[in-house]
Scaffold this active site. Structure first.
Site, PDB file in Angstrom:
ATOM      1  N   GLU A  68      17.060 -18.302  -6.348  1.00 55.42           N
ATOM      2  CA  GLU A  68      16.920 -16.978  -6.870  1.00 55.42           C
ATOM      3  C   GLU A  68      16.446 -17.082  -8.395  1.00 55.42           C
ATOM      4  O   GLU A  68      15.441 -16.208  -8.801  1.00 55.42           O
ATOM      5  CB  GLU A  68      18.052 -15.982  -6.693  1.00 55.42           C
TER       6      GLU A  68
ATOM      7  N   ASN B  70      -1.841   2.303   5.620  1.00 57.56           N
ATOM      8  CA  ASN B  70      -0.995   1.511   5.178  1.00 57.56           C
ATOM      9  C   ASN B  70      -0.595   0.438   6.312  1.00 57.56           C
ATOM     10  O   ASN B  70      -0.147   1.217   7.386  1.00 57.56           O
ATOM     11  CB  ASN B  70       0.507   1.839   4.765  1.00 57.56           C
ATOM     12  N   GLY B  71      -0.824  -0.631   6.380  1.00 57.13           N
ATOM     13  CA  GLY B  71      -0.334  -1.481   7.613  1.00 57.13           C
ATOM     14  C   GLY B  71      -1.599  -2.510   7.734  1.00 57.13           C
ATOM     15  O   GLY B  71      -2.306  -2.778   6.940  1.00 57.13           O
TER      16      GLY B  71
ATOM     17  N   TRP C 245      -2.639  -2.855  -1.676  1.00 51.75           N
ATOM     18  CA  TRP C 245      -2.213  -4.253  -1.663  1.00 51.75           C
ATOM     19  C   TRP C 245      -3.288  -4.890  -0.748  1.00 51.75           C
ATOM     20  O   TRP C 245      -3.014  -4.860   0.411  1.00 51.75           O
ATOM     21  CB  TRP C 245      -0.860  -4.565  -1.460  1.00 51.75           C
TER      22      TRP C 245
ATOM     23  N   HIS D 178      14.665 -37.864  -4.914  1.00 52.39           N
ATOM     24  CA  HIS D 178      13.942 -38.436  -3.544  1.00 52.39           C
ATOM     25  C   HIS D 178      12.439 -38.392  -3.710  1.00 52.39           C
ATOM     26  O   HIS D 178      11.821 -38.029  -2.659  1.00 52.39           O
ATOM     27  CB  HIS D 178      14.639 -38.016  -2.242  1.00 52.39           C
TER      28      HIS D 178
ATOM     29  N   CYS E  52       0.885  -0.979   0.026  1.00 53.30           N
ATOM     30  CA  CYS E  52      -0.049  -0.254  -0.072  1.00 53.30           C
ATOM     31  C   CYS E  52       0.834   1.266  -0.045  1.00 53.30           C
ATOM     32  O   CYS E  52       1.881   1.321   0.718  1.00 53.30           O
ATOM     33  CB  CYS E  52      -1.068   0.080   1.252  1.00 53.30           C
TER      34      CYS E  52
ATOM     35  N   LYS F 218      12.755 -15.642  -9.462  1.00 55.63           N
ATOM     36  CA  LYS F 218      12.651 -14.651 -10.594  1.00 55.63           C
ATOM     37  C   LYS F 218      11.819 -15.073 -11.808  1.00 55.63           C
ATOM     38  O   LYS F 218      11.026 -14.492 -12.104  1.00 55.63           O
ATOM     39  CB  LYS F 218      14.114 -14.303 -11.069  1.00 55.63           C
TER      40      LYS F 218
ATOM     41  N   GLU G  48       8.151 -15.514 -10.492  1.00 54.52           N
ATOM     42  CA  GLU G  48       7.163 -14.561  -9.815  1.00 54.52           C
ATOM     43  C   GLU G  48       6.791 -13.543 -11.343  1.00 54.52           C
ATOM     44  O   GLU G  48       5.578 -12.990 -11.238  1.00 54.52           O
ATOM     45  CB  GLU G  48       7.910 -13.527  -8.810  1.00 54.52           C
TER      46      GLU G  48
ATOM     47  N   LYS H 249       6.155  -4.514  -4.000  1.00 53.47           N
ATOM     48  CA  LYS H 249       7.485  -4.313  -3.679  1.00 53.47           C
ATOM     49  C   LYS H 249       8.052  -4.248  -1.983  1.00 53.47           C
ATOM     50  O   LYS H 249       8.921  -5.103  -1.606  1.00 53.47           O
ATOM     51  CB  LYS H 249       8.257  -3.341  -4.186  1.00 53.47           C
TER      52      LYS H 249
ATOM     53  N   ARG I 119       4.031  -0.488  -4.440  1.00 57.05           N
ATOM     54  CA  ARG I 119       3.813  -1.027  -3.299  1.00 57.05           C
ATOM     55  C   ARG I 119       2.461  -1.774  -3.300  1.00 57.05           C
ATOM     56  O   ARG I 119       1.959  -2.279  -2.152  1.00 57.05           O
ATOM     57  CB  ARG I 119       3.548   0.188  -2.334  1.00 57.05           C
TER      58      ARG I 119
HETATM   59  C1  F6R Z   1      11.672 -10.746  -5.385  1.00 55.65           C
HETATM   60  C2  F6R Z   1      11.586  -9.799  -4.262  1.00 55.65           C
HETATM   61  C3  F6R Z   1      11.289 -10.208  -2.891  1.00 55.65           C
HETATM   62  C4  F6R Z   1      12.155  -9.436  -2.055  1.00 55.65           C
HETATM   63  C5  F6R Z   1      11.630  -9.662  -0.350  1.00 55.65           C
HETATM   64  C6  F6R Z   1      12.353  -8.666   0.559  1.00 55.65           C
HETATM   65  O1  F6R Z   1      11.956 -10.538  -6.518  1.00 55.65           O
HETATM   66  O2  F6R Z   1      12.005  -8.757  -4.486  1.00 55.65           O
HETATM   67  O3  F6R Z   1      11.358 -11.497  -2.574  1.00 55.65           O
HETATM   68  O4  F6R Z   1      13.458  -9.638  -2.045  1.00 55.65           O
HETATM   69  O5  F6R Z   1      10.193  -9.161  -0.466  1.00 55.65           O
HETATM   70  O6  F6R Z   1      12.440  -7.384   0.414  1.00 55.65           O
HETATM   71  P1  F6R Z   1      13.441  -6.285   1.005  1.00 55.65           P
HETATM   72  O7  F6R Z   1      14.623  -6.704   0.430  1.00 55.65           O
HETATM   73  O8  F6R Z   1      12.864  -5.140   0.543  1.00 55.65           O
HETATM   74  O9  F6R Z   1      13.442  -6.666   2.234  1.00 55.65           O
END
Ligand code: F6R
Length: 588
Positions: A465, A99-100, A75, A488, A2, A469, A472, A583, A27
């Site tokens: 990772e 937000n929260g 969000w 396994h 948010c 990537k 997502e 994000k 956000r």
């Molecule tokens: C994936 C991604 C998330 C962040 C995670 C932590 O592409 O961006 O998995 O890595 O939400 O976010 P931060 O680094 O801001 O604590």
């Protein structure tokens, strides 16, 4: 999670609010809304979906003349992403954006409803608006204070009161800054949202209440006025530009060589700038998502070369589990945003237990950067694509450098990687420039429903990772496995044509991983091997130069980012804003 933006001044708020929301769209982007207010009236416009839908809707409305407004991009946490759940929420005279998460919202809702107070949405936010309205007689500060005494959870709130010319703000465990302009003020979840108007801001601390007018901003807590320092951000409006790229993600991938240079070169000149990890007997690395995967690379390097015991734990588990600390424990928090709720809680737990904390963080004004005992900034600049690329790579680079330093400190000066670090940016650029080969691989896998990543030791950490990537941003189901573990159980999912992306750089387990590749190949898997050594010829082989184990992951990561990017593009996905994501995860 948010985004909030608010304005008070002599300009028309709507454009300022909409442009601010666009910057905050990372956000959350399932619905949005604005509220405009003048002495007589409040006007609220909301829309489902991305900000552009709200923008279109606003164009069709007859807007009131207002000099104060609040806006929100959502969000969803409580209630579906529809118009009635979208913010702002108005109850009686009170209009708020939030937000929260209010954790006791359902209890409070029942109490309000038993008082015959009717709520129109499923949100926790409307409960807060109703409470403030319930307590409000003639003193809004008192009503806000009474409300925060009743609610538990996290909140950043922008508040307008009908008939009152001020804008009010308060926060706890969710970020909020107050922008200071020339005869105008702003509130925002992130300074980037208002950077076109001002670079001066005040950081609101927990439960400080801001009373904001056109000319003045008064902060108080527990009835006492507080003098705040005015800060200046170094984020520029240009750094938010897409620079001609179709997506921010591509721009951010492309920035990596220069950023590596800017981050690593000053540090390698004088490694004493970095903390001494050798004085700790145990390190806990705590983070979420990609950041914990960066941590897993750090763990392997610190254990294998510096002989320091390291545990890696996702913050949402760490914060609630039994943790054993000693005087010689260090807790490393890794976070791009510095506002991830679980990582903040993990940091506070470590501090509460009296151990040292070190934050590897991008956003300098963030909670984690401010509250951690020590900090290392990754200097990635604003990262706007929701899926992290450059911040993750720089987190890995910093952990590699820390491991290298700790190894030198322990074993003497037998290794010198200054020259390698010098050429790293060029090598990364060359790997990024091989766009055609990533596209060719993407064309061969983008129609698959499942994709597997395999690797052992550090290659497994990198695979995690790569898999995240890909899934997502492309919405293809993908899993990363320790190469030896697949047989396994999961190997039953491998059939003719299932793509398996194998990472083979660790020399100790190289032959073992090759055998594991053969196991899936003989069951029909399509093999994409990424390596720094000579491997048998598979469906696709990507070779990267062989460099020291410390920095080797940095040459593999861009290949994975670009395969994910090309796959998502071929599938027509909204690469910068994948569905259901946000994000900055400021709720737990
Ligand atoms: C994936 C991604 C998330 C962040 C995670 C932590 O592409 O961006 O998995 O890595 O939400 O976010 P931060 O680094 O801001 O604590």
């Amino acid at each position: 999670m948010c985004g909030i933006v608010g304005y008070i001044g002599s300009k028309k708020p709507n454009n300022i609010l909409i442009e601010g929301l666009k910057t905050l769209e990372y956000r959350g982007y399932d619905s949005s809304g604005i509220a405009l207010q003048n002495k007589e009236k409040t006007q609220i416009i909301k829309s489902v979906g991305k900000i552009k839908n709200l923008e279109e809707k606003i164009k069709e409305e007859n807007l009131i003349n207002a000099n104060i407004g609040i806006a929100h991009t959502r969000w969803a946490t409580h209630g579906k992403p529809n118009e009635s759940n979208a913010h702002p929420h108005k109850v009686g005279k009170i209009t708020i954006v939030h937000n929260g998460i209010i954790e006791n919202a359902s209890v409070l809702r029942n109490i309000l409803e038993s008082q015959k107070i009717k709520l129109n949405s499923e949100t926790d936010t409307e409960v807060v608006a109703a409470l403030i309205n319930y307590y409000y007689q003639d003193n809004i500060i008192e009503a806000i204070n009474q409300t925060i005494n009743k609610i538990t959870g996290s909140y950043a709130l922008g508040i307008m009161v009908e008939g009152d010319e001020n804008l009010y703000a308060i926060r706890k465990d969710s970020p909020l800054v107050i922008g200071i302009g020339d005869k105008e003020h702003f509130i925002a979840s992130d300074i980037a949202a208002i950077i076109d108007h001002t670079n001066k801001y005040i950081l609101l601390e927990e439960n400080e209440i801001a009373t904001i007018s056109q000319d003045n901003c008064k902060i108080q807590k527990d009835g006492k006025e507080i003098k705040k320092q005015i800060l200046e951000t170094d984020i520029s409006a240009e750094s938010r530009d897409k620079c001609g790229y179709e997506y921010y993600m591509m721009k951010e991938i492309m920035e990596q060589p220069v950023l590596l240079e800017n981050t690593l070169k000053p540090l390698i000149k004088d490694l004493t700038q970095l903390p001494d990890l050798t004085k700790y007997e145990e390190i806990h690395i705590v983070a979420c998502g990609s950041a914990i995967y960066a941590g897993m690379i750090g763990k392997t390097l610190l254990e294998d070369y510096a002989n320091i015991k390291v545990t890696c734990e996702v913050a949402s588990e760490y914060r609630y589990k039994k943790v054993f600390y000693s005087e010689k424990t260090l807790v490393i928090l890794i976070s791009q945003s510095g506002e991830t709720a679980d990582t903040i809680a993990a940091m506070r737990k470590a501090k509460y237990n009296g151990v040292d904390t070190l934050a590897i963080v991008n956003v300098k004004s963030s909670t984690i950067a401010r509250e951690s005992k020590k900090q290392i900034y990754i200097e990635a600049g604003p990262e706007i694509a929701v899926a992290t690329t450059k911040a993750y790579l720089l987190q890995v680079a910093i952990l590699a450098l820390l491991s290298y330093k700790a190894t030198k400190d322990k074993n003497g000066a037998s290794i010198d990687l200054a020259k390698e670090i010098e050429m790293l940016p060029r090598l990364v650029k060359e790997i990024i420039d091989r766009r055609e080969s990533y596209l060719e691989i993407a064309k061969s896998i983008y129609n698959n429903n499942d994709i597997f990543f395999i690797g052992r030791k550090i290659d497994y950490a990198i695979s995690l990772e790569g898999s995240l990537k890909l899934k997502e941003i492309s919405y293809i189901h993908s899993e990363a496995y320790q190469a030896g573990e697949l047989k396994h159980g999961t190997i039953s999912l491998i059939e003719k044509g299932t793509p398996v992306i194998a990472i083979v750089t660790d020399k100790i387990v190289r032959e073992k991983t090759i055998s594991n590749i053969e196991e899936v190949k003989s069951r029909g898997a399509k093999i994409i091997a990424i390596t720094n050594s000579n491997l048998p010829s598979y469906d696709f082989n990507i070779s990267v130069p062989k460099i020291s184990d410390f920095f080797q992951p940095i040459l593999i990561i861009p290949c994975l980012q670009l395969i994910a990017y090309e796959v998502a593009k071929l599938r027509g996905c909204d690469i910068d804003k994948p569905k259901n994501l946000a994000k900055s995860v400021t709720v737990e």
